[in-house]
Design a protein around this motif. Structure first.
Motif, PDB file in Angstrom:
ATOM      1  N   THR A   3       0.802  -1.223   0.000  1.00 22.19           N
ATOM      2  CA  THR A   3       0.000   0.000   0.000  1.00 22.19           C
ATOM      3  C   THR A   3       0.831   1.267   0.000  1.00 22.19           C
ATOM      4  O   THR A   3       0.279   2.347  -0.003  1.00 22.19           O
ATOM      5  CB  THR A   3      -0.928   0.016   1.227  1.00 22.19           C
ATOM      6  N   ARG A  22     -14.606  -1.491  -4.428  1.00 19.30           N
ATOM      7  CA  ARG A  22     -14.742  -0.530  -3.348  1.00 19.30           C
ATOM      8  C   ARG A  22     -14.942   0.882  -3.909  1.00 19.30           C
ATOM      9  O   ARG A  22     -15.801   1.642  -3.435  1.00 19.30           O
ATOM     10  CB  ARG A  22     -13.502  -0.587  -2.446  1.00 19.30           C
ATOM     11  N   GLU A 264      -5.759   7.135  -1.928  1.00 17.94           N
ATOM     12  CA  GLU A 264      -6.607   6.796  -0.780  1.00 17.94           C
ATOM     13  C   GLU A 264      -7.083   5.349  -0.867  1.00 17.94           C
ATOM     14  O   GLU A 264      -7.219   4.672   0.148  1.00 17.94           O
ATOM     15  CB  GLU A 264      -7.797   7.748  -0.688  1.00 17.94           C
ATOM     16  N   THR A 268      -6.203   2.123   2.007  1.00 16.26           N
ATOM     17  CA  THR A 268      -7.304   1.496   2.739  1.00 16.26           C
ATOM     18  C   THR A 268      -7.496   0.071   2.256  1.00 16.26           C
ATOM     19  O   THR A 268      -7.709  -0.160   1.060  1.00 16.26           O
ATOM     20  CB  THR A 268      -8.614   2.278   2.529  1.00 16.26           C
ATOM     21  N   GLU A 269      -7.426  -0.890   3.158  1.00 10.39           N
ATOM     22  CA  GLU A 269      -7.637  -2.281   2.768  1.00 10.39           C
ATOM     23  C   GLU A 269      -9.068  -2.455   2.261  1.00 10.39           C
ATOM     24  O   GLU A 269     -10.028  -2.126   2.971  1.00 10.39           O
ATOM     25  CB  GLU A 269      -7.403  -3.208   3.966  1.00 10.39           C
TER      26      GLU A 269
END
Length: 391
Positions: A3, A22, A264, A268-269
């Motif tokens: 990440t 997502r 972003e 974020t997982e």
């Protein structure tokens, strides 16, 4: 998943798929408080289309993310309170009103071209007449302005229709809603809030903002993906992507194509509940067929305009999304209060129950009280599917 942004952040194919889900609002708890307007702002563009089977596509988009939100509430969320406008993006789209300044480059380009594909006999007089009517009488359809057609086929537009569409292209007029599927036009000075009613951004800044927003809405994307979202040219993306704030990434299984991600999204997982739903073929998760094949290994095309004998999956086949995968598709219809699955395909037995649940949920949403299956591409799954619809 790695990440930390870097010159070549590496993502697996599954990482990319989950990030995309997502970013599109189909993984994780939906923001019900923000509702339909939140979905629109999150996606940045909701495509419009004339076809209505279960519902029109712009209704199916929030349904896929929020569940059975009332259809009247969808229209109200789009069109009340100057929250949205219709303009040319991926196609004809509902857009958040905040994006008005970003399309200044397109309005300027249309203005520079000097005409649409229709030519007006007296452009100055016709445009002035439209503006005067809207100023005096408020929002109107082209029919109310004096008639949309000359009496011939659909493309035989009247002088008034040509004029109002030209004014829409160039930004003097705004489409503020659809009424009976007719555009309702108003003066931009009334429809767009004062702080947004400007064309101050130069072309480079417009493009930079649209590429950034496309990257946020897609999560992770190739150059072609970024260009397709708002129908930009590849060279336009190339000119601004380095300054867009998106992060270069490498995605396994994407054939070495250069790609970028929303930082972003990388930080974020991408975990949470997967939405189970039927998708409009015009849903921004799948409207780019090449991207859909690359991310989901799923080949899909709209066959509404394919001659019936040549259709493979049906007139308006809607893919089934379940567990973060595309697991089949159904060509739906409505007969009274029955939702009819005219043609249905499943990617194995694991898709049976999700398809049944998605059909039942969709039926309830559109006011149907039963589901009937006409044809399943794998006959051995017909009986398990029928059982799943009743248990």
């Amino acid at each position: 998943m790695t990440t930390l942004p870097g010159p070549a952040t590496e993502l697996s194919a599954d990482d990319a798929r989950r990030i995309a889900l997502r970013a599109q609002g189909l993984l994780g708890a939906p923001d019900r408080r923000a509702g339909v307007r939140g979905v629109l702002r999150h996606l940045g563009a909701v495509q419009l289309d004339t076809i209505s089977v279960l519902a029109r596509s712009h209704e199916l988009i929030p349904y896929a993310r929020l569940g059975p939100v009332g259809r009247k509430a969808v229209e109200s969320a789009y069109w009340t309170g100057n929250h949205a406008f219709e303009y040319w993006s991926h196609a004809a789209c509902v857009l958040p009103i905040e994006e008005w300044p970003h399309f200044a480059f397109r309005r300027r380009a249309r203005r520079a071209r000097g005409h649409r594909w229709h030519v007006m006999e007296d452009a100055d007089r016709s445009c002035a007449a439209v503006l005067d009517r809207l100023k005096a009488d408020g929002p109107l359809t082209s029919t109310e302005l004096g008639g949309a057609k000359n009496g011939g086929p659909w493309w035989d537009w009247s002088e008034t229709k040509i004029a109002v569409e030209w004014l829409l292209d160039t930004g003097d007029v705004v489409c503020t809603e659809r009424r009976g599927w007719k555009r309702v036009y108003d003066l931009a000075e009334r429809a767009v809030p004062d702080d947004l009613l400007h064309d101050d951004l130069d072309d480079a800044e417009c493009l930079r903002q649209l590429v950034r927003l496309a990257g946020q809405s897609l999560g992770v994307a190739t150059r072609a993906d970024l260009a397709d979202y708002h129908r930009l040219k590849n060279e336009q993306v190339d000119a601004v992507v380095a300054d867009s704030g998106l992060v270069p990434v490498s995605v396994a299984g994407w054939g070495g194509k250069p790609a970028w991600a929303d930082p972003e999204a990388l930080a974020t997982e991408p975990r949470g509940r997967h939405r189970r739903t039927l998708l409009s073929p015009f849903d921004s998760l799948i409207w780019d067929r090449a991207r859909t094949a690359r991310i989901f290994g799923f080949t899909h095309r709209l066959e509404a305009y394919v001659p019936k004998p040549k259709r493979v999956h049906g007139y308006f086949a809607m893919p089934l999304l379940a567990g973060g995968r595309l697991m089949g598709r159904v060509d739906p219809a409505r007969e009274g209060t029955t939702l009819v699955a005219r043609q249905l395909s499943l990617n194995g037995s694991a898709a049976v129950r999700p398809m049944a649940q998605a059909l039942l949920e969709a039926a309830e949403w559109v006011g149907c009280d039963s589901v009937r299956i006409e044809r399943v591409d794998r006959p051995e799954l017909a009986a398990p599917l029928a059982d799943a619809l009743t248990t």
